[in-house]
Design a protein around this motif. Structure first.
Motif, PDB file in Angstrom:
ATOM      1  N   GLU A  91       0.829  -1.206   0.000  1.00  0.00           N
ATOM      2  CA  GLU A  91       0.000   0.000   0.000  1.00  0.00           C
ATOM      3  C   GLU A  91       0.865   1.259   0.000  1.00  0.00           C
ATOM      4  OE1 GLU A  91      -2.453  -0.756   3.378  1.00  0.00           O
ATOM      5  OE2 GLU A  91      -3.983  -1.826   2.203  1.00  0.00           O
ATOM      6  N   ILE A  94       1.975   1.798  -3.549  1.00  0.00           N
ATOM      7  CA  ILE A  94       0.900   2.359  -4.378  1.00  0.00           C
ATOM      8  C   ILE A  94       0.670   3.826  -4.046  1.00  0.00           C
ATOM      9  CG2 ILE A  94      -1.584   2.231  -4.818  1.00  0.00           C
ATOM     10  CD1 ILE A  94      -1.283  -0.831  -4.529  1.00  0.00           C
ATOM     11  N   ALA A  95       0.831   4.178  -2.761  1.00  0.00           N
ATOM     12  CA  ALA A  95       0.694   5.587  -2.379  1.00  0.00           C
ATOM     13  C   ALA A  95       1.759   6.434  -3.060  1.00  0.00           C
ATOM     14  CB  ALA A  95       0.791   5.729  -0.858  1.00  0.00           C
ATOM     15  N   ALA A  98       0.818   5.083  -7.994  1.00  0.00           N
ATOM     16  CA  ALA A  98      -0.450   4.372  -8.164  1.00  0.00           C
ATOM     17  C   ALA A  98      -0.455   3.461  -9.376  1.00  0.00           C
ATOM     18  CB  ALA A  98      -1.595   5.373  -8.272  1.00  0.00           C
ATOM     19  N   ASP A  99       0.531   3.604 -10.257  1.00  0.00           N
ATOM     20  CA  ASP A  99       0.586   2.774 -11.467  1.00  0.00           C
ATOM     21  C   ASP A  99       1.700   1.728 -11.406  1.00  0.00           C
ATOM     22  OD1 ASP A  99      -1.525   4.142 -12.663  1.00  0.00           O
ATOM     23  OD2 ASP A  99      -0.193   5.684 -13.473  1.00  0.00           O
TER      24      ASP A  99
END
Length: 260
Positions: A91, A94-95, A98-99
């Motif tokens: 997570e 991704i923060a 995001a891709d």
């Protein structure tokens, strides 16, 4: 040439990475792909080092999530503590980006092995593959999910695709062995596992355990017992000579009892 909105977005992303962090990350991926207890421990050190050098480097967090999740699955660290740490690392990745396809693959592994949520795992694998269809490790893990769902032809095809993308990865080659094993094709599994063993050397992790089972399924009990001689299966020593003696003196039941 005109850039699309998505291309412009990618160009605006953080362009520079600490070169030492990048090197540490690459070493982490190398040792992770070795798919052994020692490889996992070294990968963990390198991913943590990459984050220390560059706390905003998203791929290092994805790598960290992968290795902590796998170590949790194999009991090398506490699953109760490890799986939440793996998810938190994904997570965080991704923060930061995001891709980042790798991070969605990490989340998919947690959904597959920890939460047993096939639907969510499929969604996350789909997201990862859509972002980067050439990630061999994600394709290999996706193959395991397809085997879990009983889609064995698709699982074999996916593992083969992963192998085409990274033919020298022990992890990827192991995924071909898994796919054929779960598909009930022990002869093909043996061929794939022998290739994997050549890549691993003696530190072949669970390769020998699955190879032994595959020989047993074909009734090749002498080969099964001999496979265990001198090797470890994820750190657990097996007395191959005792297995051979049990098989020769009695029958397959004695060999199984000796294994236990």
């Amino acid at each position: 040439l005109k850039l699309t909105g998505e291309q412009k977005k990618k160009l605006r992303k953080r362009a520079s990475v600490n070169p030492e962090a990048y090197q540490a990350y690459l070493r982490g991926r190398h040792f992770f792909n070795a798919w052994s207890p020692d490889g996992f421990r070294k990968a963990l050190e390198h991913f943590e080092r990459a984050i220390e050098l560059d706390p905003a480097y998203a791929p290092a967090y994805a790598g960290l999530g992968d290795v902590i999740g796998c170590m949790s699955y194999y009991g090398l660290i506490s699953p109760r503590d490890g799986f939440p740490r793996a998810r938190a690392a994904a997570e965080k990745a991704i923060a930061l980006d995001a891709d980042l396809a790798d991070a969605y693959g990490t989340l998919a592994l947690g959904s597959l092995f920890r939460r047993l949520d096939w639907k969510e795992a499929a969604r996350q694998f789909g997201r990862s593959i859509a972002l980067n269809p050439k990630l061999a490790s994600v394709r290999a893990f996706h193959s395991i999910m397809l085997s879990t769902l009983g889609r064995h032809d698709d699982a074999v095809a996916e593992a083969r695709l992963a192998q085409d993308l990274d033919p020298l990865s022990p992890l990827v080659n192991m995924s071909v062995g898994w796919a054929f094993h779960f598909a009930g094709q022990p002869e093909q599994a043996i061929a794939a596992l022998l290739r994997t063993r050549d890549l691993h050397g003696h530190d072949a992790g669970e390769v020998h355990g699955l190879l032994m089972v595959s020989y047993e399924l074909l009734g090749r009990f002498e080969d099964a017992a001999r496979t265990a001689a001198g090797y470890l299966c994820f750190g657990v020593p097996t007395d191959g000579e005792a297995l051979i003696a049990a098989w020769r003196a009695r029958d397959p039941v004695a060999l199984y009892r000796e294994r236990l």
